[in-house]
Write an enzyme that holds these catalytic residues in place. Structure first.
Site: not given
Length: 253
Positions: A54, A89, A106
């Site tokens: 990510c 994330h 992701s």
């Protein structure tokens, strides 16, 4: 190519690189590194064409959208909790023509990119929060950065955590107000910076004309005519050898 098509092409390119499930970090990303250095890492990603995660997708997305000056880019980070463990994330938020979206990578398809369809920043963030709920993740913190400059050579780091929201202690309405205020502030900064920039006047090259110099007149001739002769020899000249000009200066005939 339109902006949505360009963003779609960038996302497809990152999908073709695939998500890195190996557990090995192929590219080192330091958030405190200057933007110019991170852009060099993005070029390395393109050369190597290895799977990415990510954070690497955010850097690559910035590099591949530097030419889209009508698109503003900013990082959006999430911290969630599941089964007693915390997960982090990050995606690249994009803003263009009053609409928000994202680029990213992701393990989950609904935690990556979003099309430019969200009217407000809060709608975009809450859509990610709803996706996390499907995986029984509890949102803990949300961090929003500032717009990233389009100049890849600037020697300044990316602002990752300009706005930090504690989702556990704030309700959705309070979160919405903070997100909307941050979105307005970022847009106002862009408007102020663009209005403050004035066109740079090009410096005229060549010799400038003096107010008393006529075009076509050589500097030596001009200086000889308009300079008063104060030498002692000029006082001994006969009147017939001197001629007085209209401005009071004298020249020898």
């Amino acid at each position: 190519m339109s902006v949505p098509d360009w963003l779609h092409a960038v996302q497809n390119y990152m999908r073709n690189l695939q998500y890195n499930h190996t557990g090995t970090q192929f590219f080192e990303i330091k958030k405190t590194r200057p933007l110019s250095g991170l852009m060099e890492t993005a070029r390395e990603m393109i050369r190597e064409s290895l799977p990415i995660k990510c954070l690497e997708s955010v850097i690559l997305g910035i590099y591949l959208t530097n030419g889209l000056t009508s698109v503003e880019r900013f990082p959006i980070s999430f911290k969630t909790q599941f089964s007693g463990h915390h997960f982090h994330h990050v995606v690249l938020g994009v803003y263009c023509n009053g609409r928000y979206g994202t680029l990213g990578m992701s393990r989950r398809a609904d935690l990556m990119d979003r099309a430019l369809t969200f009217r407000t920043l809060s709608e975009l963030v809450f859509d990610f929060e709803d996706s996390y709920r499907h995986y029984q993740h509890t949102m803990k913190k949300i961090k929003i950065g500032l717009y990233v400059p389009h100049n890849p050579h600037v020697f300044q780091p990316i602002e990752w955590n300009y706005l930090v929201i504690n989702a556990c202690k704030q309700g959705r309405e309070d979160m919405r107000k903070e997100l909307e205020k941050h979105g307005r502030d970022m847009r106002m900064k862009i408007l102020k910076s663009s209005s403050a920039q004035s066109p740079i006047k090009e410096r005229t090259r060549g010799k400038s004309l003096s107010p008393r110099r006529r075009p076509g007149t050589s500097p030596q001739r001009h200086q000889h005519i308009h300079r008063r002769d104060k030498s002692p020899a000029a006082l001994d000249r006969k009147p017939s050898e001197l001629s007085t000009l209209s401005d009071g200066y004298q020249i020898r005939i």
